[in-house]
Design a protein around this motif. Structure first.
Motif, PDB file in Angstrom:
ATOM      1  N   GLY A 101      -4.721  19.093  52.100  1.00 32.36           N
ATOM      2  CA  GLY A 101      -6.068  18.927  52.273  1.00 32.36           C
ATOM      3  C   GLY A 101      -6.599  20.006  50.725  1.00 32.36           C
ATOM      4  N   LEU A 143      -7.843  15.211  52.562  1.00 31.47           N
ATOM      5  CA  LEU A 143      -9.147  15.576  52.958  1.00 31.47           C
ATOM      6  C   LEU A 143     -10.113  13.808  53.175  1.00 31.47           C
ATOM      7  CD1 LEU A 143      -9.915  17.785  49.612  1.00 31.47           C
ATOM      8  CD2 LEU A 143      -9.843  18.290  52.401  1.00 31.47           C
ATOM      9  N   SER A 150     -10.089  17.204  57.510  1.00 28.00           N
ATOM     10  CA  SER A 150      -8.750  16.678  56.828  1.00 28.00           C
ATOM     11  C   SER A 150      -8.588  15.482  57.812  1.00 28.00           C
ATOM     12  CB  SER A 150      -7.491  17.627  57.564  1.00 28.00           C
ATOM     13  OG  SER A 150      -7.618  17.438  58.203  1.00 28.00           O
TER      14      SER A 150
END
Length: 433
Positions: free
Chosen positions: A163, A186, A202
């Protein structure tokens, strides 16, 4: 924001649903074209424009309250069309080497996101300023563009496996910071109106974090839930930056309050979440990191329950008729409006029951009083440099700009460009990441 495949009603198959930058307008893309609605009243949804000229719309983005709208059709997924919808004219169009996944606008830049590249245009004349090649694979076209007058920041995934977020300055054309936001890839990004905060979620969908911009310091961490992973559809700050809403593929929309913790928290100390957060923060030094991390996460300040589930949706927080409202638009053409109590939170009251957007609307201004559309010049320019130069001796038209700042939110003004087609397939200037 690209939405799920659409509605059950014939002729109203939605390809996209999106709020504009200040949440004063809603755009719906359908199999038959696109529609724009004004969001100034709770009781009714006012259709300001309907177009059936371009079928199969899956991207439709309006620039604030201006007459500029950008659309992409499934019939031409590599071409972006920019229209002045009140005059009924096409301003310009651009082609790209691959399918367009998302488009973001502010008063300075227009950003086009493909799976492995990002194109940055100057919105005043639509010239291509920069191309970011070899960006991490981004099959959903996830990105966020700030709307502050003083800055123009772009956030996009810095990795396809975790992420990481890259924050890029589209004015100076330079990378600002990299934020290790999450352990998994993400799913959602959003800037606050002031561009000082960036929210992220996320693919796991359990934790939402807020970071300072451009420093990248973690400011807040909110837990949407612990029992199951969900798909976060949308994150959005309120205009004052005090609240953050999050919608997902579940029936619940969460609203979080950004209360500063510590002695400088002010009246935020009076809220239950701030009080509990202070207690957990004080105890965190005595607990294992995994335990203290979970305990320090604030829960939702307010929640709203949708009457329908399973539809992809977008959410926003905006004052309407002097009260803070939570708006949720779903991919099947429903709009839900909730009242949010900014002091006590809790369950949000449904102020307007969601109803299917009717495909039958009164003729728009552009349909009844449009000026004759200029013909599109069949010239294609193959590439541009940052200073506006062209490749192979091709000449880019010079554009006459009005004296003083151009107000793109004024209905009487729009980017002063000629009608022409361009190709953004082979720009001169590149930035490889």
């Amino acid at each position: 924001m690209e939405s799920a495949d659409g509605a059950n009603e014939p002729g109203l198959r939605l390809g996209c649903v999106a709020f504009n930058q200040d949440s004063t307008s809603l755009a719906l893309g359908t199999r038959a074209g696109y529609q724009l609605f004004s969001l100034t009243l709770v009781e009714e949804l006012d259709c300001v424009h309907k177009s059936a000229d371009t079928p199969g719309i899956y991207i439709a983005e309006r620039l604030f309250s201006s007459s500029l709208v950008v659309v992409v059709s499934s019939n031409e997924p590599q071409r972006m069309h920019i229209y002045h919808f009140r005059k009924g004219t096409e301003i310009c169009s651009y082609s790209y080497p691959h399918r367009i996944l998302s488009i973001k606008l502010n008063r300075q830049r227009l950003v086009v996101c493909l799976q492995e590249s990002i194109y940055i245009h100057n919105i005043k004349d639509m010239k291509l300023l920069q191309t970011l090649f070899n960006t991490p694979s981004n099959p959903s076209g996830l990105c966020a563009l700030s709307v502050s007058q003083s800055s123009s920041y772009l956030a996009y995934p810095g990795s396809a496996t975790d992420g990481e977020v890259i924050v890029y300055d589209t004015n100076s054309m330079s990378s600002l910071t990299k934020i290790p936001a999450h352990d998994s890839p993400l799913a959602a990004l959003a800037f606050s109106a002031s561009a000082t905060n960036l929210a992220s979620a996320s693919e796991r969908g359990t934790v939402i974090r807020v970071f300072s911009v451009p420093e990248g310091q973690r400011l807040f961490e909110f837990r949407r839930g612990m029992k199951r992973y969900v798909s976060i559809n949308c994150l959005c700050f309120s205009p004052d930056g005090h609240f953050l809403c999050a919608s997902s593929n579940t029936e619940t929309v969460h609203v979080f309050k950004l209360d500063p913790l510590g002695p400088s928290g002010g009246d935020g100390a009076a809220t239950w979440t701030a009080y509990v957060g202070k207690m957990f923060s004080a105890a965190s030094s005595y607990l294992p990191a995994q335990v203290s991390g979970v305990m320090s996460q604030d829960r939702a300040f307010a929640t709203a329950h949708l009457l329908s589930t399973g539809q992809r949706n977008v959410c926003t927080l905006v004052p309407i008729q002097k009260l803070l409202r939570l708006l949720v638009a779903t991919a099947d053409g429903q709009l839900f409006i909730y009242d949010v109590d900014p002091q006590d939170g809790g369950e949000c009251r449904l102020a307007h029951k969601g109803s299917k957007v009717s495909a039958q609307v009164s003729p728009s201004y552009a349909e009844t009083a449009a000026l004759p559309a200029s013909s599109v010049v069949a010239a294609t320019l193959t590439g541009y440099s940052e200073d506006g130069g062209a490749k192979k001796g091709e000449v880019i038209p010079e554009h006459e700009f009005a004296t003083g700042p151009v107000r793109l939110d004024d209905e009487n003004e729009f980017p002063p460009v000629n009608i022409f087609c361009r190709s953004a397939k082979e720009p001169n200037k590149q930035q490889r990441l």
